[in-house]
Design an enzyme around this catalytic site. Structure first.
Site, short mmCIF file in Angstrom:
data_model
loop_
_atom_site.label_atom_id
_atom_site.label_comp_id
_atom_site.label_asym_id
_atom_site.label_seq_id
_atom_site.Cartn_x
_atom_site.Cartn_y
_atom_site.Cartn_z
N HIS A 94 72.53 33.08 44.96
CA HIS A 94 72.79 31.66 45.13
C HIS A 94 73.48 31.16 43.87
O HIS A 94 73.26 31.69 42.78
CB HIS A 94 71.42 30.98 45.30
CG HIS A 94 71.48 29.53 45.68
ND1 HIS A 94 71.68 28.52 44.77
CD2 HIS A 94 71.33 28.92 46.88
CE1 HIS A 94 71.64 27.36 45.39
NE2 HIS A 94 71.44 27.56 46.68
N ASP A 128 64.65 34.91 41.13
CA ASP A 128 64.91 33.68 41.86
C ASP A 128 64.05 33.74 43.13
O ASP A 128 64.41 34.39 44.10
CB ASP A 128 66.39 33.58 42.19
CG ASP A 128 66.68 32.37 43.07
OD1 ASP A 128 65.73 31.67 43.48
OD2 ASP A 128 67.87 32.14 43.37
N GLN A 177 63.33 31.29 47.74
CA GLN A 177 63.11 31.57 49.16
C GLN A 177 61.87 32.42 49.41
O GLN A 177 61.41 32.50 50.55
CB GLN A 177 64.34 32.25 49.78
CG GLN A 177 65.58 31.40 49.85
CD GLN A 177 65.41 30.11 50.67
OE1 GLN A 177 64.50 29.98 51.48
NE2 GLN A 177 66.25 29.12 50.40
N LYS A 180 61.11 23.36 49.12
CA LYS A 180 61.30 24.39 50.14
C LYS A 180 59.98 24.93 50.66
O LYS A 180 59.96 25.80 51.53
CB LYS A 180 62.13 25.54 49.56
CG LYS A 180 63.57 25.15 49.24
CD LYS A 180 64.40 26.38 48.93
CE LYS A 180 65.67 26.06 48.18
NZ LYS A 180 66.74 25.52 49.04
N CYS A 203 75.89 27.72 49.32
CA CYS A 203 75.82 27.97 47.87
C CYS A 203 75.81 29.45 47.54
O CYS A 203 75.17 29.88 46.58
CB CYS A 203 74.61 27.30 47.24
SG CYS A 203 74.69 25.51 47.32
#
Ligand SMILES: Cc1ncc(COP(=O)(O)O)c(C=O)c1O
Ligand SMILES: Cc1ncc(COP(=O)(O)O)c(C=O)c1O
Lengths: 131, 416, 416, 131
Positions: free
Chosen positions: C124, C209, C212, C235, C374
């Site tokens: 991303h 990261d 998600q 999220k 993104c």
């Protein structure tokens, strides 16, 4: 208000029994709480049998920090150093007999932090000492 | 119709609350953070219950609604401070981040070793530590406009700084003047337009810490001619988690971006990227969308009540408070007289530590703050580690000032 | 009792809403941002209606309540990802800021010209642009683990990168490996523990990261042995405006601070300051207090539903969705098979641009996202400018997948 | 759906009348929308009296960007260049006959942006051209 500023706190703040500075002393330590400017120095003489022969505190700050220091010194005179090492947050809260939020807790625990750093012979006083 | 704080109070759910032993809340800590009117709380609720979506890239209805709400709030904020364009309003977390943004981008792109940055002795840590960090990293020079005994900026010391540096060995004129518009301790309202004018004459850029002024005074960034101006929503009836940086367009355009990520880019390749246009260039990742919507609602609310009305009410109550506090034996007030300051009363109380004052008042439901209020150097200057601080906003009443004064008499008795 | 998304839906006020022509909302865009259960909305309401105050320095009741709520939320978040201590949870605005924090502090203190940073081709922009900025500023070297045709990381290319650099002319072994735990386009769940183990063997620090993964998988930072891990509340059923950075204690201790201001300091003088202890050292200014409280409520909510249940439900629905989407003539799916991915289905539709797909579906109340999400370099790799993306979370149903499929048949008809 | 993907848009997208490239041409300009990959090139021949003699567009992208381009070219042939310069956002929306959110608006306005940058002889196409 009685639960909070119990008479004993105001009394120990206004008329401390153990304010002073021992010379000579075997243990000396001082620290401050930069956030509120509280300052505590503790001087202590040890006896041959490993007990606290005498002790004093000096410093300035809020009622809670100063009264805690006076109560703390009162409680340790004559006690073995090993017992002093085992004092913790709860010991102080029991002496004060009140509940405290996180900010005031720092004031209440400053003297114990200083005392334990001195007794352990540390270079710096850390919050972990009084958890 | 005259201003009635008792009517205003009805808009704020928390002011109906009771604390210990069922005493009503007397909230005198708005300088730390203000309370929120129902309209602001409800605007965010509505957002989450109807329109929540990620913004800018979305084609679906929710995404379009959320984007429109987020950008409309920006328009409102721009209007509130009279910014020429909403593109000059960058959303941040708070005033602190706004100032850091300038320090990390404009300042790091423009300041070099020896360059002079002028601050004041009354700065909040938020307008001090970013520059101390830059000093440590880059070797910039820091100088401070001094504060007089009665809590005003000494403009002569400012002039000396400006002129001294013109013939300074290392780098000449100052490059940046960063100062608070209103002190959160002394309450002093500084002559921002004049300070800026003088800075510009000396060729310096200005950063206005408006964390305390935007909530309380009618702001006009164009009249001030400010280059950068920083403020927080939470001190002006808005939510936590969002603030703003205003900047002149040509400065914002010329600055490198700050945080990298989604939304702040126009195009990304594995080896390069192109930054987005204003204001998005400085907003990386999913922003505080609901909070921006709440910020817009806060601006609407303040506008409806009227900033002039709010300032007049605060002036009246501050005048009254200072008068009454002065009567109390042992109380020493800091800062200038009521005509030169906002709704802040910081004081010491002989023989009683501010923490004890605050805690004893709290038993009566009275919320004031005690400490150095993130202005440690200012306290050091006055030779004290801490003060007690009562502060006033649109919902405070004279009755509350009376309760404060009564509480202080109790403190006196207890420690007497 | 088996998992029933229809029951779960009742917790989410927005899922009761209608869009155009009174059609019910079919929200298939949780990868962009999730919807919020009532419990989260109400937790923030309660905070504003009862306890709102600035934190940490306050002695009064509200300040103590607000501080306790803010810190209890941190404990909950630490527990949710199995962090050893809540001191290792730094509140940020979002995953993007978390990654930038590492780039501005750890990386700028530890990386020099020529030092190698390893990323992946499926990142991303938030885990790409911060490193591109550092490359431009500092001349670090960037290399990318490649992505296979079916959307997996090519671990051989990773090994080559790790070993090549051991005998690299400029600087030896890689210093940092930063990668996404789960791709927001392909859905690929990367073998994070293995990637981290290999990085550590090569002497590199890792940034995960987890924007998600934390919302969708049971997270255990100690089992992963992650050095830094970044995620966003919005999220994972939480509010906008708050995210977190987890870090190993010794790394966080050794890093310089990021933003300067109130709360992140222990002591400030006009010429120097001392930073605060963890986690406050990295939290400057008034934080997103209400949002942190909402973040804690989100973690409570997800824990109550059960992360294993959520993952199992998502797996089931994704498997079904991929199956049904594959049937549609002209649809081309990206990413691996259902057993290797989370609840994301990105696809192209022959002869129809993703923006048109999304807009036509929106007329039936179906919210999907269209664009590069993104992840522009990933799209470039696959030779397409954009995809359509449907994504699934705990509240989505098979009936919604059917509505999506029907909608796509309509698109086909229109453009046929 | 009729309000949104009006038949005219699908029709102009599927069967554009002005797709192509004029050679020779007096004006040529191309730009793209990096966010969605839409690309538009416009070539244009001018007449001696300052009108548009002929024009074509080429490129790829979503239905809205391509249909807008076709409708735009259709509308300018034979028109004075000065009139072309005065076209704006509303002109395009009127041709399309639909409302558009901010994301799709960019698609709709790409061809006008390209056209105006070409007619004004600019080095770069900016969003201000179509406000
Ligand atoms: C994989 C990944 N990383 C990072 C981010 C950035 O998250 P945020 O925008 O909340 O900072 C996202 C969100 O889209 C994402 O999907
Ligand atoms: C004068 C001044 N500047 C800056 C700040 C920092 O504001 P925030 O904590 O919202 O970033 C404050 C808040 O206390 C302030 O009073």
């Amino acid at each position: 208000m009685d639960d909070l500023y119990r008479e004993v706190i105001i009394e120990h703040y206004k008329n401390p029994s153990y304010r002073g500075h021992l010379d000579p002393h075997d243990i000396q330590f001082a620290d401050n709480n930069p956030l509120c400017g509280d300052h505590i120095e503790i001087t202590l003489q040890t006896a041959a049998d490993g007990t606290v022969k005498d002790a004093r505190f000096d410093g300035h700050g809020c009622a809670i920090s100063q009264a805690s220091a006076d109560l703390l010194i009162e409680s340790i005179i004559g006690k073995p150093l090993d017992e002093v090492k085992s004092l913790n947050k709860q010991s102080i809260l029991d002496m004060l007999g009140i509940e405290l939020g996180p900010v005031r807790l720092k004031c209440a625990l400053l003297s114990l932090k200083v005392l334990k750093a001195g007794v352990y012979g540390l270079g710096e006083a850390s919050d972990e000492l009084v958890e | 119709m005259s201003y009635n704080p008792h009517e205003i109070r009805k808009d704020f759910p928390i002011l109906q609350r009771k604390t210990h032993d069922n005493v009503p809340l007397v909230y005198l800590d708005s300088t730390a953070t203000s309370q929120k009117p129902l309209a602001v709380i409800e605007a965010m609720n509505e957002y989450y219950r109807r329109s929540n979506a990620n913004i800018h890239r979305g084609v679906h209805t929710l995404a379009e609604e959320a984007t429109a709400m987020y950008e409309e709030a920006r328009e409102k904020i721009a209007g509130f401070i009279n910014a020429p364009s909403s593109k000059q309003i960058i959303y941040t977390r708070n005033a602190t981040e706004s100032i850091n943004l300038v320090a990390y981008t404009w300042a790091r792109a423009n300041l070099k070793t020896g360059d002079l940055v002028v601050l004041t002795e009354m700065e909040h840590h938020s307008n001090l530590v970013p520059w101390l960090m830059l000093q440590a990293e880059r070797g910039i020079e820091l100088e401070f406009i001094s504060v007089t005994e009665d809590g005003l900026l000494d403009l002569d010391s400012y002039k000396t700084l400006l002129s001294r540096t013109l013939r300074h060995a290392q780098g000449g004129a100052p490059k940046l003047v960063a100062f608070t518009h209103m002190s959160n301790v002394l309450g002093t309202i500084n002559p921002a337009a004049e300070i800026i004018r003088m800075a510009h004459e000396a060729g310096a850029i200005t950063v206005v810490d408006a964390a305390q002024s935007v909530p309380h005074l009618k702001m006009d960034v164009q009249a001030l001619n400010a280059d950068f101006l920083a403020f927080s929503a939470h001190k002006m009836c808005g939510p936590t988690g969002v603030g703003a940086l205003y900047g002149k367009a040509e400065l914002l355009e010329s600055m490198p971006p700050f945080l990298g990520g989604g939304d702040m880019i126009k195009e990304v390749k594995l080896r390069s990227f192109r930054p987005n246009t204003l204001p998005h260039k400085f907003e990386a990742g999913t922003p505080a969308i609901a909070e921006a919507v709440g910020f817009g609602a806060a601006v609407d609310y303040l506008t409806k009540v009227g900033m002039d009305n709010i300032a007049a009410h605060e002036h009246e109550i501050t005048e009254y408070a200072l008068e009454r506090l002065e009567e109390i034996p042992g109380v020493k007030l800091f800062g200038p007289s009521a005509d030169k300051k906002g709704g802040v009363a910081a004081f010491t109380f002989e023989g009683v530590h501010p923490h004890d004052v605050a805690q004893i008042l709290d038993r009566d439901g009275i919320a004031i703050r005690a400490g150095h209020h993130c202005a440690q150097p200012l306290h050091e200057k006055f030779g004290i580690p801490a003060t007690s601080r009562a502060s006033f906003y649109l919902y405070n009443t004279k009755e509350e000032v009376d309760l404060l004064v009564n509480g202080l008499y109790k403190v006196r008795e207890l420690f007497g």
